[in-house]
Design a protein around this motif. Structure first.
Motif, PDB file in Angstrom:
ATOM      1  N   PRO A   1      11.285  48.469  52.637  1.00  0.00           N
ATOM      2  CA  PRO A   1      10.292  48.200  53.693  1.00  0.00           C
ATOM      3  C   PRO A   1      10.931  47.656  54.971  1.00  0.00           C
ATOM      4  CG  PRO A   1       9.624  47.242  51.585  1.00  0.00           C
ATOM      5  CD  PRO A   1      11.048  47.640  51.438  1.00  0.00           C
ATOM      6  N   LEU A   2      12.000  46.880  54.814  1.00  0.00           N
ATOM      7  CA  LEU A   2      12.608  46.238  55.978  1.00  0.00           C
ATOM      8  C   LEU A   2      13.262  47.254  56.906  1.00  0.00           C
ATOM      9  CD1 LEU A   2      13.282  43.561  57.387  1.00  0.00           C
ATOM     10  CD2 LEU A   2      15.403  43.486  56.038  1.00  0.00           C
ATOM     11  N   VAL A   3      13.926  48.291  56.346  1.00  0.00           N
ATOM     12  CA  VAL A   3      14.644  49.244  57.201  1.00  0.00           C
ATOM     13  C   VAL A   3      13.674  50.072  58.045  1.00  0.00           C
ATOM     14  CG1 VAL A   3      16.637  49.374  55.666  1.00  0.00           C
ATOM     15  CG2 VAL A   3      14.756  50.984  55.376  1.00  0.00           C
ATOM     16  N   PHE A   4      12.415  50.186  57.591  1.00  0.00           N
ATOM     17  CA  PHE A   4      11.418  50.871  58.415  1.00  0.00           C
ATOM     18  C   PHE A   4      10.670  49.898  59.333  1.00  0.00           C
ATOM     19  CE2 PHE A   4      11.704  54.022  54.908  1.00  0.00           C
ATOM     20  CZ  PHE A   4      12.022  55.136  55.669  1.00  0.00           C
ATOM     21  N   HIS A   5      10.646  48.608  58.925  1.00  0.00           N
ATOM     22  CA  HIS A   5       9.946  47.616  59.742  1.00  0.00           C
ATOM     23  C   HIS A   5      10.733  47.277  61.015  1.00  0.00           C
ATOM     24  CE1 HIS A   5       7.276  44.388  60.795  1.00  0.00           C
ATOM     25  NE2 HIS A   5       8.245  43.491  60.721  1.00  0.00           N
ATOM     26  N   VAL A   6      12.059  47.226  60.872  1.00  0.00           N
ATOM     27  CA  VAL A   6      12.910  46.949  62.031  1.00  0.00           C
ATOM     28  C   VAL A   6      13.857  48.122  62.236  1.00  0.00           C
ATOM     29  CG1 VAL A   6      12.781  44.461  61.736  1.00  0.00           C
ATOM     30  CG2 VAL A   6      14.631  45.722  60.649  1.00  0.00           C
TER      31      VAL A   6
ATOM     32  N   ALA B   1       1.747  52.147  56.483  1.00  0.00           N
ATOM     33  CA  ALA B   1       1.931  51.651  55.113  1.00  0.00           C
ATOM     34  C   ALA B   1       3.126  52.321  54.465  1.00  0.00           C
ATOM     35  CB  ALA B   1       0.673  51.909  54.294  1.00  0.00           C
ATOM     36  N   LEU B   2       3.613  51.694  53.400  1.00  0.00           N
ATOM     37  CA  LEU B   2       4.741  52.203  52.621  1.00  0.00           C
ATOM     38  C   LEU B   2       4.414  51.993  51.141  1.00  0.00           C
ATOM     39  CD1 LEU B   2       7.684  53.356  53.066  1.00  0.00           C
ATOM     40  CD2 LEU B   2       8.478  51.029  52.639  1.00  0.00           C
ATOM     41  N   PHE B   3       4.484  53.067  50.360  1.00  0.00           N
ATOM     42  CA  PHE B   3       4.155  53.010  48.938  1.00  0.00           C
ATOM     43  C   PHE B   3       5.257  53.664  48.115  1.00  0.00           C
ATOM     44  CE2 PHE B   3       0.106  53.182  51.183  1.00  0.00           C
ATOM     45  CZ  PHE B   3      -0.614  52.140  50.606  1.00  0.00           C
ATOM     46  N   LEU B   4       5.449  53.135  46.926  1.00  0.00           N
ATOM     47  CA  LEU B   4       6.295  53.748  45.905  1.00  0.00           C
ATOM     48  C   LEU B   4       5.356  54.323  44.859  1.00  0.00           C
ATOM     49  CD1 LEU B   4       9.244  54.129  44.836  1.00  0.00           C
ATOM     50  CD2 LEU B   4       8.958  51.950  43.645  1.00  0.00           C
ATOM     51  N   MET B   5       5.485  55.602  44.532  1.00  0.00           N
ATOM     52  CA  MET B   5       4.536  56.200  43.583  1.00  0.00           C
ATOM     53  C   MET B   5       5.276  56.994  42.517  1.00  0.00           C
ATOM     54  SD  MET B   5       4.104  59.803  43.988  1.00  0.00           S
ATOM     55  CE  MET B   5       2.366  60.104  43.717  1.00  0.00           C
ATOM     56  N   GLY B   6       4.570  57.236  41.417  1.00  0.00           N
ATOM     57  CA  GLY B   6       5.166  57.982  40.315  1.00  0.00           C
ATOM     58  C   GLY B   6       5.462  57.074  39.144  1.00  0.00           C
ATOM     59  N   SER B   7       6.642  57.248  38.546  1.00  0.00           N
ATOM     60  CA  SER B   7       6.965  56.536  37.309  1.00  0.00           C
ATOM     61  C   SER B   7       7.515  55.129  37.478  1.00  0.00           C
ATOM     62  CB  SER B   7       7.968  57.363  36.504  1.00  0.00           C
ATOM     63  OG  SER B   7       9.193  57.496  37.222  1.00  0.00           O
TER      64      SER B   7
ATOM     65  N   SER C   1       2.881  47.736  59.619  1.00  0.00           N
ATOM     66  CA  SER C   1       1.689  46.940  59.921  1.00  0.00           C
ATOM     67  C   SER C   1       1.540  45.744  58.974  1.00  0.00           C
ATOM     68  CB  SER C   1       0.443  47.834  59.821  1.00  0.00           C
ATOM     69  OG  SER C   1      -0.721  47.102  60.098  1.00  0.00           O
ATOM     70  N   GLY C   2       1.515  44.511  59.584  1.00  0.00           N
ATOM     71  CA  GLY C   2       1.268  43.294  58.825  1.00  0.00           C
ATOM     72  C   GLY C   2       2.369  42.890  57.867  1.00  0.00           C
ATOM     73  N   TYR C   3       3.530  43.521  57.943  1.00  0.00           N
ATOM     74  CA  TYR C   3       4.589  43.244  56.968  1.00  0.00           C
ATOM     75  C   TYR C   3       5.371  41.994  57.343  1.00  0.00           C
ATOM     76  CZ  TYR C   3       8.983  43.787  54.400  1.00  0.00           C
ATOM     77  OH  TYR C   3      10.086  43.581  53.606  1.00  0.00           O
ATOM     78  N   GLN C   4       5.614  41.139  56.338  1.00  0.00           N
ATOM     79  CA  GLN C   4       6.455  39.958  56.482  1.00  0.00           C
ATOM     80  C   GLN C   4       7.485  39.978  55.371  1.00  0.00           C
ATOM     81  OE1 GLN C   4       6.504  37.636  58.864  1.00  0.00           O
ATOM     82  NE2 GLN C   4       4.794  38.630  59.979  1.00  0.00           N
ATOM     83  N   PRO C   5       8.759  40.195  55.705  1.00  0.00           N
ATOM     84  CA  PRO C   5       9.769  40.271  54.640  1.00  0.00           C
ATOM     85  C   PRO C   5       9.949  38.934  53.940  1.00  0.00           C
ATOM     86  CG  PRO C   5      10.810  40.257  56.795  1.00  0.00           C
ATOM     87  CD  PRO C   5       9.340  40.366  57.047  1.00  0.00           C
TER      88      PRO C   5
ATOM     89  N   ALA D   1       0.682  54.064  42.294  1.00  0.00           N
ATOM     90  CA  ALA D   1       1.337  53.580  43.510  1.00  0.00           C
ATOM     91  C   ALA D   1       1.625  52.090  43.452  1.00  0.00           C
ATOM     92  CB  ALA D   1       0.467  53.898  44.720  1.00  0.00           C
ATOM     93  N   ILE D   2       2.785  51.728  43.993  1.00  0.00           N
ATOM     94  CA  ILE D   2       3.176  50.323  44.194  1.00  0.00           C
ATOM     95  C   ILE D   2       3.230  50.092  45.702  1.00  0.00           C
ATOM     96  CG2 ILE D   2       4.977  48.597  43.855  1.00  0.00           C
ATOM     97  CD1 ILE D   2       5.826  50.080  41.348  1.00  0.00           C
ATOM     98  N   HIS D   3       2.405  49.153  46.167  1.00  0.00           N
ATOM     99  CA  HIS D   3       2.341  48.852  47.594  1.00  0.00           C
ATOM    100  C   HIS D   3       3.579  48.052  47.992  1.00  0.00           C
ATOM    101  CE1 HIS D   3       0.997  46.274  51.036  1.00  0.00           C
ATOM    102  NE2 HIS D   3       0.519  47.437  51.449  1.00  0.00           N
ATOM    103  N   LEU D   4       4.368  48.627  48.923  1.00  0.00           N
ATOM    104  CA  LEU D   4       5.591  47.959  49.370  1.00  0.00           C
ATOM    105  C   LEU D   4       5.405  47.218  50.690  1.00  0.00           C
ATOM    106  CD1 LEU D   4       8.280  50.702  48.576  1.00  0.00           C
ATOM    107  CD2 LEU D   4       7.581  48.760  47.163  1.00  0.00           C
ATOM    108  N   GLY D   5       4.418  47.601  51.461  1.00  0.00           N
ATOM    109  CA  GLY D   5       4.194  46.923  52.730  1.00  0.00           C
ATOM    110  C   GLY D   5       3.194  47.688  53.577  1.00  0.00           C
ATOM    111  N   GLY D   6       2.588  46.986  54.529  1.00  0.00           N
ATOM    112  CA  GLY D   6       1.639  47.619  55.432  1.00  0.00           C
ATOM    113  C   GLY D   6       0.209  47.505  54.931  1.00  0.00           C
ATOM    114  N   LYS D   7      -0.621  48.445  55.327  1.00  0.00           N
ATOM    115  CA  LYS D   7      -2.037  48.415  54.998  1.00  0.00           C
ATOM    116  C   LYS D   7      -2.280  48.717  53.520  1.00  0.00           C
ATOM    117  CE  LYS D   7      -3.242  50.016  59.673  1.00  0.00           C
ATOM    118  NZ  LYS D   7      -3.936  51.063  60.478  1.00  0.00           N
TER     119      LYS D   7
END
Length: 950
Positions: A55-60, A111-117, A78-82, A205-211
């Motif tokens: 999430p950080l490499v896309f946030h900054v 937003a950023l999500f990890l999905m799948g297994s 959006s709204g991300y705080q590392p 899905a695993i929410h990694l950051g954002g909305k």
């Protein structure tokens, strides 16, 4: 352990409150945190770094962090705080990194999500990471492209740490509208599925950051009124619109999506069968149980009801439970057993040696399932020792997998046809996936079937034995064994594979990974002369020709029509081409070294050919040639494949074991194929119109194309070849001789090289008191004869007069000239400085007065009978009607009476007129010059014979 909290009920009609909505959101986030931690625990320390800082490499957009491109690349989540852990991980990668305050800048990423297994029972250290990166809807096209490039660069960086990372860049608006930026490739399913993928996203899905997903806040029973309820939450300000991202509802899966999704999972099943089998069966289950809720709805209902255990809500556990219920209801125990084995192997967790596993929660969860299934220790040992599976085991399991995949595909296709649904997958994508499936699973004659589509890491054998059946008193086939300490053990040892040809057996072993350079080889040759050294040479040739493992064909290749990329010709595998010559001693009787006409007997040393083809869809096939004219048959088939795609002439490689002049044989065959392809397909176009002559085994083979179809004519003698070259042609076809053909007649080669279209050319060569004459007509038909030289002044006079008459009559009849020259060209064949060539003759002598009478013939065609001729000698007329069968003797007697006593010279016809219905099956507007010459020669021969007898 199962954990429950109080159920949450949202009554949109009676009223809802922000506190309840926050509590519901936090419930999903709590489960999200469990899954995120579980995902981390399944990775190595270096791999955890990728997940931590993603999430950080896309946030900054910091130049010291991985994936950095340029300062203009969009950033801000959006709204991300590392977290502090994330910042520490970043500083370990880049010591100069520091988080800057960007002020109130509007973030580019939603937003950023990890999905799948990840975070589930089905995830392991070898699994990939699929990430959804959602940008704001109004981002410029340049910004989107920049993000896609950054995602690709991040994937390469992650691969260096042992993580297979796929980042999919899109906006939620594009998703809801069904706008696909990407087409089918790699991990992207293109247009193959939409709602099925969204169903998987919501439950994994695993929410990694954002909305946060708006879907979390819509009760399962309100899914049908999703849009109304979403607007109510936003318009009444129960939630802030900027806090949530909306991908839309999944009330059900449209019927038209099942076929596309099924084909996509078949496509994935080529390389990862266990995971694809589970998903394919789920698609089939969805299609047959449309009254059941989707798994995403079951998952959301459980969270609303208060279930908070990551074990109970594990995506793969829920997937298995759905399939178990469905297959039990369908009374399909064999398919259920395949589902269980697929889940176990997908998890990649060997329970018989799992004590040292880092992720004990997976051991416990999988162990609970195994206990319910009541599996024996033997089943676990078999599955856990997958690395030790042999070829026979893999073949048996692959048949089961292919049968299941084929069954599911046929069922899905039938469902799509029955419901008349509009298939959601695009025609281009379904063609692409269909070709991939065809290349992987379709059986074809000669095709090498891959037996290990990701089933085991390796099938390499330490020791392989190749036994010819005649060694055991059998036929001519070959058998493959392993680990034979004593050849007699073959009587009770299992056979890995049988084949009629040694090359096919070697190729099958190589392409399926049983054989490499470290494998010890043993050969029991029987009646053949095969040896270990020959197999080693063959393995080296295969390794150079086709590196292993064979990579799957790419998107661009599958988008085009099938064509061969390269051929490997294995000549005389297990055969001694000189065995017959050795017995007869023929190879010692001549200095001829041409492998296609060797020794005094001109024997063809190419006995068998095994043609291995690697095509553009990355299929490997073998065709064996051992009977008839093997070399010409192989050459014809290669030409046919090139004619279908002349701009892509395949690479040809030839190998022959260094036995019986093997190197010379391979070099000769290589030269022949290169020469033929260069002539027929020069300039990456063709096939070009020509006739190619090969001399081989005391015979001649004439290759030419009929449209796009190559064919050949076998001729038993040089006389037969010359007779064939005189035959009429539909268009100009030059004659090209193979480099080793007709070594005794280099003058003919020079004549054919000098021939030109739309011209009548006369060539002559003086040899002592005789002259050899060739005429190449306007379409390349060649006439040849010898005659006494006599007076050189009159050598060509009758012939030139005859040809000029033919040419003049054709010009007058047509009203214009189709021949570029108004006269017949004449060239002399000469030998200068060891080179044969032709020289233009300015004065051919045809203006000199002809000796004797002018003799003309006029042909008459009556019905289907042969042409009959009336002859005119000077002013005297001789007709068939008057003289009948005595026509020729009567003319000969008249000619003899007109000559001075003792005068003896041949009769030459100065003109022949042929009817246009010369051939009963066709009316010829233009009769070829060679046809006139044929009848002239026949009449002259009859007249001169009669003249000698008179």
């Amino acid at each position: 352990m199962t954990a429950h909290v109080a159920p949450i009920t949202l009554d949109f009609d009676e009223g809802i409150d922000r506190k309840t909505l926050r509590r519901l959101r936090d419930r999903f986030l709590a489960l999200n945190a469990q899954r995120w931690e579980r995902a981390r625990s399944s990775l190595t320390y270096r791999q955890q770094i990728v997940l931590e800082i993603l999430p950080l490499v896309f946030h900054v957009n910091h130049p010291s962090l991985p994936g950095y491109l340029d300062r203009d690349c969009p950033f801000g989540l959006s709204g991300y705080q590392p977290s502090s852990d994330t910042l520490n991980a970043a500083r370990r990668l880049a010591r100069t990194f520091s988080l800057r305050d960007e002020g109130k800048r509007k973030p580019d990423l939603d937003a950023l999500f990890l999905m799948g297994s990840p975070g589930s029972l089905g995830h392991s250290v070898a699994s990939d990471l699929d990430v959804w990166l959602c940008h704001r809807a109004d981002l410029s096209e340049r910004g989107v492209v920049c993000l896609e490039r950054k995602a690709e660069q991040l994937s390469r960086w992650a691969a260096s740490l042992g993580v297979e990372l796929h980042v999919f860049v899109f906006s939620a608006d594009d998703w809801r509208a069904g706008r696909q930026r990407a087409e089918v490739k790699g991990e992207n399913c293109g247009s193959a599925q939409h709602y099925l993928l969204l169903d998987e996203f919501y439950r994994t899905a695993i929410h990694l950051g954002g909305k946060y997903p708006m879907w979390w806040l819509i009760p399962p029973e309100q899914e049908a009124r999703y849009d109304d309820r979403m607007r109510q939450l936003v318009d009444c300000r129960f939630v802030k619109g900027n806090d949530y991202i909306d991908f839309g509802p999944v009330p059900s899966v449209p019927e038209g999506e099942f076929l596309g999704a099924g084909v996509w999972q078949l496509y994935k099943g080529i390389d990862a069968p266990w995971k694809s089998l589970l998903k394919l069966l789920l698609i089939e289950c969805y299609a047959q149980t449309r009254h059941w809720p989707l798994l995403s709805g079951v998952f959301k209902q459980a969270v609303f009801a208060g279930e908070s255990s990551a074990d109970v809500l594990d995506p793969y556990v829920q997937l298995y439970q759905r399939l178990e219920t469905w297959l039990n209801d369908s009374n399909a125990p064999e398919r259920l057993d395949l589902v269980r084995r697929s889940l176990y192997l997908k998890a990649g967790l060997p329970l018989t040696r799992a004590e040292a596993s880092a992720d004990q929660w997976r051991v416990r969860l999988l162990g609970d399932l195994i206990a319910r299934w009541q599996w024996s220790e033997a089943i676990l040992v078999e599955l856990d020792n997958r690395h030790a599976w042999r070829a026979e085991d893999v073949i048996r399991i692959r048949r089961t997998i292919v049968a299941e995949l084929s069954h599911s595909y046929r069922l899905l296709s039938r469902l799509a046809r029955e419901h008349g649904a509009e298939v959601s997958i695009s025609e281009h994508d379904i063609n692409l996936l269909g070709r991939k499936l065809y290349a992987a699973f379709q059986r074809k004659a000669g095709k090498v079937e891959p037996i290990n589509p990701g089933l085991v890491p390796s099938l390499t054998e330490e020791n392989l034995s190749f036994h010819h059946q005649s060694y055991q008193g059998g036929g001519d086939g070959w058998q493959l064994y392993r680990d034979l300490e004593d050849p007699t053990d073959a009587f009770w040892q299992p056979v890995i594979r049988r084949s009629g040809h040694l090359a096919e057996l070697m190729l099958w072993c190589y392409c399926n990974g049983l054989l490499n350079r470290s494998t010890r080889l043993n050969v029991r040759a029987g009646r053949t002369v095969a040896s270990v050294s020959e197999l080693r040479e063959m393995l080296d040739a295969l390794t150079e020709f086709l590196p292993f493992p064979i990579a799957p064909a790419g998107r661009d290749a599958l988008s085009e029509s099938l064509h061969p990329l390269r051929h490997l010709l294995l000549v005389n595998v297990g055969v001694d081409p000189q065995s017959r010559l050795t017995e007869k001693g023929l190879h010692k009787l001549s200095a001829r070294h041409d492998s296609l006409g060797f020794s005094g007997g001109r024997e063809n040393l190419v006995v068998t050919i095994d043609q291995i083809t690697f095509n553009s869809w990355h299929e490997v096939s073998l065709q064996h040639y051992a009977t008839g004219d093997t070399l010409v048959q192989c050459l014809k088939n290669v030409l046919a494949s090139v004619a279908a795609s002349p701009a892509r002439v395949p690479d040809i490689r030839v190998h022959a074991h260094n036995r019986g002049h093997g190197a010379a044989i391979a070099r000769r065959v290589q030269e022949l194929f290169d020469d033929v392809l260069n002539h027929f397909f020069a300039g990456d176009s063709g096939p070009h119109p020509l006739r190619y002559v090969i001399e081989m085994d005391r015979r001649y083979f004439l290759l030419q194309f009929h449209g796009a179809e190559p064919g050949f004519v076998a001729l038993d003698s040089f006389a037969d070849l010359l007779e064939h070259l005189t035959l009429p042609q539909a268009r100009f076809l030059p004659v090209v001789f193979d480099r080793c053909a007709i070594p005794e007649d280099p003058a003919l080669r020079a004549v054919c090289q000098a021939s030109e279209p739309d011209n009548v050319q006369v060539f002559f060569w003086l040899r002592g008191q005789r002259a050899r004459i060739w005429v190449v007509d306007e379409v390349g038909s060649l006439s040849c004869w010898e005659q006494p030289l006599g007076d050189r002044r009159y050598l060509l006079v009758p012939l030139m007069r005859f040809l000029e008459n033919v040419l003049e009559r054709r010009m007058l009849r047509q009203g214009y000239s189709s021949i570029t020259s108004s006269s017949v060209q004449c060239r002399e064949v000469v030998l200068r400085h060891g080179q044969w060539s032709t020289v233009r003759c300015k004065d051919s002598g045809h203006t000199a007065p002809p000796p004797g009478l002018e003799v003309q013939a006029v042909g008459v065609q009556e019905g289907d009978g042969p042409v009959r001729f009336d002859l005119f000698c000077g002013n005297q007329e001789f007709t068939v009607q008057e003289h009948g069968d005595q026509l020729i003797p009567a003319v000969a007697q008249f000619i003899r009476s007109q000559r001075r006593a003792g005068a003896d010279y041949p009769v030459y016809l100065t003109d022949v007129h042929l009817p246009n219905d010369l051939a009963p099956e066709a009316y010829q507007q233009d009769i070829q010059t060679s046809q006139y010459l044929y009848y002239r020669s026949a009449l002259e021969r009859l007249l001169n014979q009669a003249l000698e007898a008179s």
